[in-house]
Design a protein around this motif. Structure first.
Motif, PDB file in Angstrom:
ATOM      1  N   THR A  49      25.941 -40.124 118.300  1.00  0.00           N
ATOM      2  CA  THR A  49      27.139 -39.285 118.221  1.00  0.00           C
ATOM      3  C   THR A  49      28.400 -40.090 118.518  1.00  0.00           C
ATOM      4  O   THR A  49      29.472 -39.524 118.709  1.00  0.00           O
ATOM      5  N   GLY A  50      28.240 -41.382 118.564  1.00  0.00           N
ATOM      6  CA  GLY A  50      29.342 -42.309 118.783  1.00  0.00           C
ATOM      7  C   GLY A  50      28.897 -43.673 118.308  1.00  0.00           C
ATOM      8  O   GLY A  50      27.936 -43.768 117.535  1.00  0.00           O
ATOM      9  N   VAL A  51      29.571 -44.701 118.753  1.00  0.00           N
ATOM     10  CA  VAL A  51      29.194 -46.069 118.399  1.00  0.00           C
ATOM     11  C   VAL A  51      28.998 -46.869 119.685  1.00  0.00           C
ATOM     12  O   VAL A  51      29.514 -46.511 120.737  1.00  0.00           O
ATOM     13  N   ILE A  52      28.252 -47.951 119.573  1.00  0.00           N
ATOM     14  CA  ILE A  52      28.140 -48.918 120.663  1.00  0.00           C
ATOM     15  C   ILE A  52      28.840 -50.184 120.183  1.00  0.00           C
ATOM     16  O   ILE A  52      28.525 -50.711 119.114  1.00  0.00           O
ATOM     17  N   ILE A  53      29.788 -50.640 120.977  1.00  0.00           N
ATOM     18  CA  ILE A  53      30.516 -51.866 120.666  1.00  0.00           C
ATOM     19  C   ILE A  53      30.008 -52.951 121.611  1.00  0.00           C
ATOM     20  O   ILE A  53      30.153 -52.839 122.832  1.00  0.00           O
ATOM     21  N   ALA A  54      29.367 -53.981 121.054  1.00  0.00           N
ATOM     22  CA  ALA A  54      28.853 -55.091 121.847  1.00  0.00           C
ATOM     23  C   ALA A  54      30.020 -55.952 122.309  1.00  0.00           C
ATOM     24  O   ALA A  54      30.905 -56.297 121.517  1.00  0.00           O
ATOM     25  N   ILE A  83      36.126 -39.629 130.249  1.00  0.00           N
ATOM     26  CA  ILE A  83      36.525 -38.785 129.117  1.00  0.00           C
ATOM     27  C   ILE A  83      38.018 -38.534 129.209  1.00  0.00           C
ATOM     28  O   ILE A  83      38.538 -38.162 130.265  1.00  0.00           O
ATOM     29  N   ILE A  84      38.702 -38.717 128.077  1.00  0.00           N
ATOM     30  CA  ILE A  84      40.130 -38.436 127.978  1.00  0.00           C
ATOM     31  C   ILE A  84      40.318 -37.253 127.036  1.00  0.00           C
ATOM     32  O   ILE A  84      39.792 -37.256 125.916  1.00  0.00           O
ATOM     33  N   LEU A  93      35.403 -40.412 124.485  1.00  0.00           N
ATOM     34  CA  LEU A  93      34.424 -40.700 125.532  1.00  0.00           C
ATOM     35  C   LEU A  93      34.158 -42.198 125.559  1.00  0.00           C
ATOM     36  O   LEU A  93      34.022 -42.834 124.498  1.00  0.00           O
ATOM     37  N   TYR A  94      34.075 -42.738 126.775  1.00  0.00           N
ATOM     38  CA  TYR A  94      33.864 -44.166 126.990  1.00  0.00           C
ATOM     39  C   TYR A  94      32.718 -44.307 127.984  1.00  0.00           C
ATOM     40  O   TYR A  94      32.872 -43.905 129.145  1.00  0.00           O
ATOM     41  N   GLY A  95      31.580 -44.867 127.565  1.00  0.00           N
ATOM     42  CA  GLY A  95      30.409 -44.942 128.428  1.00  0.00           C
ATOM     43  C   GLY A  95      29.879 -46.346 128.626  1.00  0.00           C
ATOM     44  O   GLY A  95      30.304 -47.286 127.957  1.00  0.00           O
ATOM     45  N   ALA A 131      33.040 -42.598 121.672  1.00  0.00           N
ATOM     46  CA  ALA A 131      32.892 -41.425 120.811  1.00  0.00           C
ATOM     47  C   ALA A 131      34.186 -40.625 120.771  1.00  0.00           C
ATOM     48  O   ALA A 131      34.987 -40.678 121.705  1.00  0.00           O
ATOM     49  N   ILE A 132      34.348 -39.890 119.689  1.00  0.00           N
ATOM     50  CA  ILE A 132      35.481 -38.975 119.523  1.00  0.00           C
ATOM     51  C   ILE A 132      34.904 -37.596 119.248  1.00  0.00           C
ATOM     52  O   ILE A 132      33.965 -37.460 118.454  1.00  0.00           O
ATOM     53  N   ARG A 133      35.459 -36.581 119.904  1.00  0.00           N
ATOM     54  CA  ARG A 133      35.006 -35.203 119.717  1.00  0.00           C
ATOM     55  C   ARG A 133      36.200 -34.305 119.399  1.00  0.00           C
ATOM     56  O   ARG A 133      37.308 -34.543 119.885  1.00  0.00           O
TER      57      ARG A 133
END
Length: 150
Positions: A49-54, A83-84, A93-95, A131-133
């Motif tokens: 539901t988002g991306v993973i940036i290495a 979450i912003i 979302l930043y995880g 992710a963006i929601r």
């Protein structure tokens, strides 16, 4: 309180400006896309539901647009998560964060450093879950952010 109850209330102009940024938002961190939006999660019927940036551990993570921090703590599967709210149901979302720099209630501007990258939450390699929601619906970050990631 739910994330929805905590949502940053902004005026129509601010909300319209976030939607108008589609395709032109900066990526929150430099790196290489490792997991893509919509990709099937290994050994499940679930999809990303988002991306993973290495990226390397400790890299600065930047807010992609003006908003208010509404969540900043550990969440199972995401590790340290921030979450912003950008108003009108838009959130980023930043995880897998190593260090959270901003706190709940802080208002951030585009480019503000909000955290640093890590591998919390069971992520073996360092990177950022991004992710963006909108109204809890997952949106493809690749359609919202500029074409080049680094």
């Amino acid at each position: 309180q739910t994330v929805r109850q905590l949502e940053y209330k902004s005026n129509t102009q601010q909300t319209a400006s976030f939607a108008a940024l589609k395709g032109n938002l900066a990526w929150p961190v430099k790196g290489k896309l490792r997991n893509y939006f919509g990709k099937t999660i290994l050994q499940s019927q679930l999809h990303q539901t988002g991306v993973i940036i290495a990226t390397r551990t400790g890299q600065p993570i930047k807010a992609i647009a003006k908003g208010k921090i509404i969540f900043a703590k550990w969440l199972f599967g995401y590790g340290q998560l921030l979450i912003i709210s950008h108003g009108s149901g838009y959130m980023t979302l930043y995880g897998h964060i190593q260090t959270i720099i901003k706190k709940i209630g802080d208002v951030v501007q585009p480019g503000d450093i909000i955290a640093t990258t890590g591998n919390t939450g069971g992520n073996i390699k360092p990177g950022l879950y991004f992710a963006i929601r909108h109204e809890s619906k997952a949106l493809n970050p690749m359609k919202w952010c500029a074409k080049r990631i680094s």
